[in-house]
Motif scaffolding. Structure first.
Motif, mmCIF file in Angstrom:
data_model
loop_
_atom_site.group_PDB
_atom_site.id
_atom_site.type_symbol
_atom_site.label_atom_id
_atom_site.label_comp_id
_atom_site.label_asym_id
_atom_site.label_seq_id
_atom_site.Cartn_x
_atom_site.Cartn_y
_atom_site.Cartn_z
ATOM 1 N N SER A 187 0.832 -1.205 0.000
ATOM 2 C CA SER A 187 0.000 0.000 0.000
ATOM 3 C C SER A 187 0.866 1.254 0.000
ATOM 4 C CB SER A 187 -0.922 0.010 1.219
ATOM 5 O OG SER A 187 -1.822 -1.075 1.191
ATOM 6 N N LEU A 188 1.915 1.237 0.808
ATOM 7 C CA LEU A 188 2.824 2.375 0.854
ATOM 8 C C LEU A 188 3.555 2.564 -0.470
ATOM 9 C CD1 LEU A 188 4.324 1.943 4.426
ATOM 10 C CD2 LEU A 188 3.128 3.966 3.588
ATOM 11 N N ALA A 189 3.994 1.466 -1.063
ATOM 12 C CA ALA A 189 4.702 1.556 -2.337
ATOM 13 C C ALA A 189 3.806 2.163 -3.415
ATOM 14 C CB ALA A 189 5.200 0.182 -2.770
ATOM 15 N N LYS A 190 2.548 1.762 -3.451
ATOM 16 C CA LYS A 190 1.606 2.322 -4.428
ATOM 17 C C LYS A 190 1.376 3.809 -4.188
ATOM 18 C CE LYS A 190 -0.886 -2.066 -4.958
ATOM 19 N NZ LYS A 190 -2.133 -2.793 -4.601
ATOM 20 N N ALA A 191 1.173 4.177 -2.925
ATOM 21 C CA ALA A 191 0.924 5.586 -2.596
ATOM 22 C C ALA A 191 2.143 6.452 -2.909
ATOM 23 C CB ALA A 191 0.546 5.712 -1.123
ATOM 24 N N LEU A 192 3.334 5.962 -2.556
ATOM 25 C CA LEU A 192 4.537 6.742 -2.814
ATOM 26 C C LEU A 192 4.846 6.833 -4.300
ATOM 27 C CD1 LEU A 192 6.742 5.512 0.162
ATOM 28 C CD2 LEU A 192 5.764 7.809 -0.144
ATOM 29 N N ALA A 193 4.548 5.775 -5.054
ATOM 30 C CA ALA A 193 4.726 5.840 -6.510
ATOM 31 C C ALA A 193 3.848 6.941 -7.096
ATOM 32 C CB ALA A 193 4.391 4.486 -7.133
ATOM 33 N N TYR A 194 2.627 7.045 -6.589
ATOM 34 C CA TYR A 194 1.717 8.109 -7.019
ATOM 35 C C TYR A 194 2.289 9.483 -6.647
ATOM 36 C CZ TYR A 194 -2.267 11.311 -6.632
ATOM 37 O OH TYR A 194 -3.090 12.403 -6.718
#
Length: 276
Positions: free
Chosen positions: A118-125
């Motif tokens: 979840s963090l990886a997806k949010a930070l990629a955004y």
């Protein structure tokens, strides 16, 4: 919740739910729609003037208000009166992540992998929008009513143009990347480093470079002195992911996309990001 100008009378104020360095947070309901939000109240003279934080808060508001992602806490609006600034925030109904980790002591690999994904997806955004957070830690992570993780508190966030770097040392000691400890210029990969720290902390219950003295913590960070205890039992795949994120050379840290493709994440993360 669109409105040209909000004021305090537009809300029914409920219970006190939290406090940070610069403000107190209350549960509130927008009177017309009945929509439940979190209202952060910051006193201008007591906090913003004392710490000369007006410019800092302005930047935080501009950055968080521009973000719209399922794993980023929404900042819907803001308004002010003579003495206070009010932030109208998404309400994350469950316990804060750091309290949950303190209660459980450590997370299962399934839960840890789900949060890391979840963090990886949010930070990629965020990185795609040229925003680096620079202070990812359990205290700044919230859970909504479905158990979905939300990144909050963009107080140390910064806008970063393509191939640009920042110089300010900021964040929290246990989560600082080596380049920040050395006061070197840094980019979005400081967030990738922090994912390695969090992955370790989720599985072992403590951050990897924790020490009694901050200078010992700095020394361990610079040496990348990662120790994997024999207990609790953690899978080799999880250790592999941590080792590929906690790399001193920032250009060699695992990318956010590669994190999502890592076997440990693929095998363990819940695609829904919630349900615990």
């Amino acid at each position: 919740m669109a409105a040209e100008e909000w004021q305090l009378d537009d809300f029914e104020i409920g219970k006190f739910i939290g406090e940070g360095k610069f403000g107190k947070v209350y549960l509130a309901r927008e009177k017309q729609s009945g929509y439940v939000i979190a209202l952060k109240v910051i006193f201008k003279k007591k906090k913003l003037e004392k710490y000369q934080f007006f410019g800092h808060l302005k930047r935080e508001i501009e950055i968080q208000h521009s973000l719209d992602h399922p794993n980023v806490l929404r900042l819907f609006a803001w308004f002010h009166d003579e003495t206070r600034v009010f932030l109208v925030l998404e309400y994350a109904a469950q316990v804060e992540l750091y309290k949950l980790l303190n209660n459980l002591l450590r997370f299962s690999e399934k839960r840890a992998a789900t949060y890391v994904a979840s963090l990886a997806k949010a930070l990629a955004y965020c990185h795609k929008k040229h925003v680096i957070h620079r202070d990812i830690k359990p205290e700044n992570l919230l859970l909504d009513y479905e158990g979905r993780l939300k990144i909050a508190d963009f107080g140390w966030a910064a806008q970063l143009q393509a191939h640009g770097k920042r110089q300010t040392m900021c964040g929290t000691i246990d989560y600082l990347a080596p380049e920040m400890v050395q006061n070197k210029a840094h980019d979005q990969t400081v967030d990738n480093w922090t994912l390695g720290i969090l992955c370790y902390e989720f599985l072992y219950g403590v951050p990897p470079f924790e020490a009694e003295d901050k200078y010992d913590t700095f020394r361990r960070i610079l040496k990348v002195d990662v120790v994997f205890p024999s207990s609790p039992l953690v899978s080799p795949e999880a250790k592999d992911l941590i080792s590929k994120l906690l790399v001193k050379d920032s250009s060699k840290r695992l990318s956010l996309q590669k994190i999502l493709e890592h076997p440990w994440i693929v095998q363990n993360a819940d695609p829904s990001g919630c349900g615990f």
